[in-house]
Design an enzyme around this catalytic site. Sequence first.
Site, mmCIF file in Angstrom:
data_model
loop_
_atom_site.group_PDB
_atom_site.id
_atom_site.type_symbol
_atom_site.label_atom_id
_atom_site.label_comp_id
_atom_site.label_asym_id
_atom_site.label_seq_id
_atom_site.Cartn_x
_atom_site.Cartn_y
_atom_site.Cartn_z
ATOM 1 N N THR A 170 6.437 1.678 3.339
ATOM 2 C CA THR A 170 7.858 2.011 3.219
ATOM 3 C C THR A 170 8.046 3.358 2.536
ATOM 4 O O THR A 170 8.924 4.140 2.915
ATOM 5 C CB THR A 170 8.610 0.914 2.457
ATOM 6 O OG1 THR A 170 8.429 -0.338 3.144
ATOM 7 C CG2 THR A 170 10.095 1.208 2.369
ATOM 8 N N GLU B 2 8.416 0.227 11.360
ATOM 9 C CA GLU B 2 7.519 -0.146 10.264
ATOM 10 C C GLU B 2 7.080 -1.592 10.422
ATOM 11 O O GLU B 2 7.893 -2.499 10.581
ATOM 12 C CB GLU B 2 8.203 0.052 8.907
ATOM 13 C CG GLU B 2 7.248 -0.212 7.747
ATOM 14 C CD GLU B 2 7.917 -0.100 6.386
ATOM 15 O OE1 GLU B 2 7.522 -0.857 5.479
ATOM 16 O OE2 GLU B 2 8.824 0.734 6.230
ATOM 17 N N LYS C 63 12.630 -1.954 10.580
ATOM 18 C CA LYS C 63 11.551 -2.787 10.016
ATOM 19 C C LYS C 63 11.894 -4.216 10.411
ATOM 20 O O LYS C 63 12.548 -4.942 9.651
ATOM 21 C CB LYS C 63 11.455 -2.625 8.506
ATOM 22 C CG LYS C 63 10.270 -3.400 7.913
ATOM 23 C CD LYS C 63 10.172 -3.229 6.417
ATOM 24 C CE LYS C 63 9.057 -4.128 5.847
ATOM 25 N NZ LYS C 63 7.717 -3.582 6.112
ATOM 26 N N ILE D 274 0.828 -1.205 0.000
ATOM 27 C CA ILE D 274 0.000 0.000 0.000
ATOM 28 C C ILE D 274 0.864 1.256 0.000
ATOM 29 O O ILE D 274 0.504 2.271 -0.594
ATOM 30 C CB ILE D 274 -0.940 0.012 1.226
ATOM 31 C CG1 ILE D 274 -1.871 -1.198 1.211
ATOM 32 C CG2 ILE D 274 -1.743 1.299 1.285
ATOM 33 C CD1 ILE D 274 -2.847 -1.207 0.064
ATOM 34 N N ASP E 106 12.624 -3.434 1.246
ATOM 35 C CA ASP E 106 12.107 -2.418 2.170
ATOM 36 C C ASP E 106 13.189 -1.904 3.118
ATOM 37 O O ASP E 106 13.357 -0.688 3.249
ATOM 38 C CB ASP E 106 10.917 -2.969 2.954
ATOM 39 C CG ASP E 106 9.667 -3.081 2.101
ATOM 40 O OD1 ASP E 106 9.661 -2.575 0.964
ATOM 41 O OD2 ASP E 106 8.684 -3.686 2.572
#
Length: 225
Positions: A16, A117, A37, A13, A52
């Site tokens: 990141t 994240e 993350k 979506i 990411d």
Amino acid sequence: MTAVFVTSTGTDIGKTFVTAGLIRHFRNAVRAVDAIKPVVTGFDPAAAANSDPGLLLAALGRPALSDEIARISPWRFHAAASPDIAAQREGRALDFNALVEFCRQAMAVRKTKLFIEGIGGIMVPLDARHTVLDWMTALRLPLILVAGSYLGTISHTLTALHVLARRNLSTVVVVVSETPGSPVSLDETIATISRFADSIEVVGLPRLPPGVDTHPTFERIANLL
């Protein structure tokens, strides 16, 4: 807010993209910032720079070297699947308690703004019993919820907000990241979500041209944190 958790209504979506943009905004404003993350799936060491964690490291001005990747993303799995499935395919398991402790330690040692994240959407399974929602509940950090502008996102976003509220989690802002080719405009999506979002700030992030990674929306989000 020293630490903020970045979550989403689903996979791919824009978590990141939003996190990296906020990192760049803080660095451009000469404000200390860091990011982790902890869990990554679909990870290919040969393409680490485009992963990411690699994109977050680039925003932080650090190289996507193996030790740097391991520092911010200790749980990495090859399969592009939910963490429970990806770990199972490798004969491994994600230790939920260790994950929570890793985040707490990261928060304890950093006095800078720290972005944590998540992975996938809020209900993605991490192991046989825990989801990302359980992870966020254990940390009890303020949240940035990233949504798309695709057809169907309004229901997904309002459902996510309802679930987060039931866990007494604080959503600071909903960031609607524009979905290319959507039949619904970004402005229409923002307006509709805002009507039902119980006074939560809803902001839009247009799709940026290649090579452009700054936008006034990042400053608007940063001012809420």
